[in-house]
Design a protein around this motif. Structure first.
Motif, short mmCIF file in Angstrom:
data_model
loop_
_atom_site.label_atom_id
_atom_site.label_comp_id
_atom_site.label_asym_id
_atom_site.label_seq_id
_atom_site.Cartn_x
_atom_site.Cartn_y
_atom_site.Cartn_z
N VAL A 249 7.72 -1.05 5.05
CA VAL A 249 7.85 -2.24 4.21
C VAL A 249 7.62 -1.76 2.77
N ILE A 250 8.65 -1.96 1.93
CA ILE A 250 8.61 -1.46 0.55
C ILE A 250 8.62 -2.67 -0.38
N ALA A 251 7.52 -2.88 -1.06
CA ALA A 251 7.40 -4.02 -1.97
C ALA A 251 8.02 -3.68 -3.31
N VAL A 252 8.83 -4.61 -3.82
CA VAL A 252 9.36 -4.48 -5.18
C VAL A 252 8.41 -5.25 -6.09
N GLY A 253 7.56 -4.51 -6.78
CA GLY A 253 6.64 -5.13 -7.73
C GLY A 253 5.29 -5.46 -7.13
N THR A 254 4.31 -5.51 -8.03
CA THR A 254 2.94 -5.84 -7.62
C THR A 254 2.84 -7.28 -7.13
N THR A 255 3.76 -8.15 -7.59
CA THR A 255 3.71 -9.56 -7.14
C THR A 255 4.06 -9.66 -5.66
N SER A 256 5.15 -8.98 -5.25
CA SER A 256 5.52 -8.97 -3.82
C SER A 256 4.41 -8.36 -2.99
N CYS A 257 3.83 -7.28 -3.52
CA CYS A 257 2.72 -6.61 -2.84
C CYS A 257 1.56 -7.56 -2.63
N LEU A 260 2.24 -10.12 0.19
CA LEU A 260 2.19 -9.54 1.53
C LEU A 260 0.77 -9.20 1.95
N GLU A 261 0.00 -8.64 1.03
CA GLU A 261 -1.38 -8.27 1.38
C GLU A 261 -2.28 -9.50 1.49
N SER A 262 -1.91 -10.60 0.85
CA SER A 262 -2.68 -11.84 0.96
C SER A 262 -2.51 -12.50 2.33
N VAL A 263 -1.32 -12.38 2.90
CA VAL A 263 -1.02 -13.15 4.11
C VAL A 263 -1.02 -12.32 5.38
N ALA A 264 -0.97 -10.99 5.27
CA ALA A 264 -0.85 -10.14 6.46
C ALA A 264 -2.12 -10.18 7.31
N ASP A 265 -1.91 -10.13 8.64
CA ASP A 265 -3.06 -10.01 9.53
C ASP A 265 -3.45 -8.54 9.64
N GLU A 266 -4.42 -8.23 10.48
CA GLU A 266 -4.94 -6.85 10.54
C GLU A 266 -3.89 -5.85 11.02
N ASN A 267 -2.82 -6.35 11.67
CA ASN A 267 -1.74 -5.47 12.12
C ASN A 267 -0.58 -5.41 11.12
N PHE A 287 -4.64 -1.07 2.63
CA PHE A 287 -3.39 -1.83 2.74
C PHE A 287 -3.08 -2.14 4.19
N LYS A 288 -2.63 -3.38 4.42
CA LYS A 288 -2.34 -3.84 5.77
C LYS A 288 -0.84 -3.89 6.05
N CYS A 289 -0.04 -4.22 5.02
CA CYS A 289 1.37 -4.49 5.24
C CYS A 289 2.30 -3.49 4.55
N ILE A 290 2.10 -3.26 3.25
CA ILE A 290 3.09 -2.44 2.55
C ILE A 290 2.85 -0.95 2.79
N ASP A 291 3.98 -0.22 2.77
CA ASP A 291 3.93 1.23 2.93
C ASP A 291 4.30 1.95 1.65
N SER A 292 5.14 1.32 0.85
CA SER A 292 5.60 1.90 -0.41
C SER A 292 5.74 0.79 -1.44
N LEU A 293 5.83 1.21 -2.72
CA LEU A 293 5.87 0.23 -3.81
C LEU A 293 6.79 0.73 -4.92
#
Length: 341
Positions: A249-257, A260-267, A287-293
């Motif tokens: 999961v590659i987030a475009v921008g700190t906002t997307s990041c 995703l990190e606000s809503v992701a569960d532990e997996n 980090f729980k969700c994103i792999d790259s930024l």
């Protein structure tokens, strides 16, 4: 952890004052975390670092022309910067000069097509204001409002204002652009999809707090501003599919990041949801969700340079920033980009 640890020397001439003529021809710094290796490319080369099955997550918020110039009933000139809609026609606004706008003050914009009454003074000095108008509010803003370009951009033209919007901007509500996304063209996004990369949307309405300096000495003392977000079901499914299949999961921008990190569960799984986030990501965060930024180059001592440091490591980020200065990359909103792998 000291805020001063995230400082670096930036010559003023490296602060980009205008966008690139061709969005995807900005420079791209590639940071490989595993090898601690830095490469220098052009932004359209970003496709070479995306693999089939990866999910690229973009923020489709749209910047509103939120800066308004008006006159108080006394004739005094005043300026409003709309920060966020509270409800209906009631907004939170930053006002100048603040001492002239007490509760009950009335302001007229654009020869009377828009009127406002100050209802109360909020914490931090912002105002709660109620607008009156005939017609559609966003159409009136388009007529009389100005794009709220960041304070460090001092030379922008009307044409530059128009480029302070991503090509995929859809839902109005931001006081600032999600600037990492400014580098994408429709053609580049199409090529990315053709390669087999999923593109998912989130919406986070960027507040002007993103430009506020950190005024405390230690990182842990800082309180983040709150921003509104939502994710639709179809987009959460794309993100989860990538996670389940072992793709990135590659987030475009700190906002997307931040969404995703606000809503992701532990997996690292996300769901259809709407809410507000004041998440503060700094070194030590897991980090729980994103792999790259994919991101731009951020202000010294800002919460955003702290966020990228938490992903790539502070020492590696500071090394990369110093190399960017040495190689005369352009910085901030209209500047160059970085991908952290």
């Amino acid at each position: 952890m000291k805020v001063a640890d995230f400082n670096y020397e930036l010559p003023k001439e490296l602060i980009a004052q205008h966008p690139y003529d061709k969005r995807d021809e900005a420079r791209l710094m590639v940071l490989n975390r595993n090898e601690e290796k830095i490469e220098h490319k052009v932004f359209k080369d970003v496709i070479d670092y995306l693999n089939p099955g990866d999910c690229l997550v973009i923020n489709n918020t749209k910047v509103i022309p939120a800066r308004l110039y008006g006159k108080k009933d006394t004739g005094a000139n005043v300026q409003f910067l709309l920060l966020k809609r509270i409800e209906g026609d009631t907004w939170e606004a930053m006002v100048k000069p603040g001492n002239k706008l007490k509760p009950g003050s009335k302001v007229v914009f654009g020869d009377g097509v828009l009127k406002a009454t100050v209802q109360e003074i909020l914490e931090g000095g912002n105002r709660k204001v109620e607008f009156e108008y005939n017609g559609i509010f966003n159409e009136i803003l388009d007529q009389i409002g100005m794009m709220p370009l960041p304070p460090y951009i001092t030379e922008a033209s009307r044409e530059d204002n128009e480029k302070y919007q991503t090509v995929y901007a859809r839902y109005e509500g931001s006081a600032a652009a999600p600037t990492a996304g400014l580098h994408f063209t429709e053609e580049l996004l199409e090529k990315i999809k053709e390669k087999g990369v999923e593109v998912a949307n989130v919406t986070l309405h960027v507040g002007i707090g993103t430009f506020r300096p950190v005024k405390v000495e230690t990182v842990e003392e800082h309180e983040m501003h709150s921003e509104h977000y939502y994710i639709k079901k179809e987009d959460s499914e794309k993100i989860n599919r990538a996670k389940q299949n072992g793709n990135r999961v590659i987030a475009v921008g700190t906002t997307s990041c931040r969404v995703l990190e606000s809503v992701a569960d532990e997996n690292g799984m996300v769901k259809e949801i709407e809410g507000d986030t004041s998440i503060f990501i700094y070194p030590g965060y897991k980090f729980k969700c994103i792999d790259s930024l994919i991101t731009n180059f951020h202000l010294p001592e800002s919460t955003l340079i702290m966020l990228v440091s938490s992903l790539a490591g502070k020492d590696f980020i500071m090394k990369a920033y110093n190399e960017a200065v040495e190689k005369e990359y352009k910085f901030f909103s209209f500047g160059d980009a970085m991908i952290i792998l």
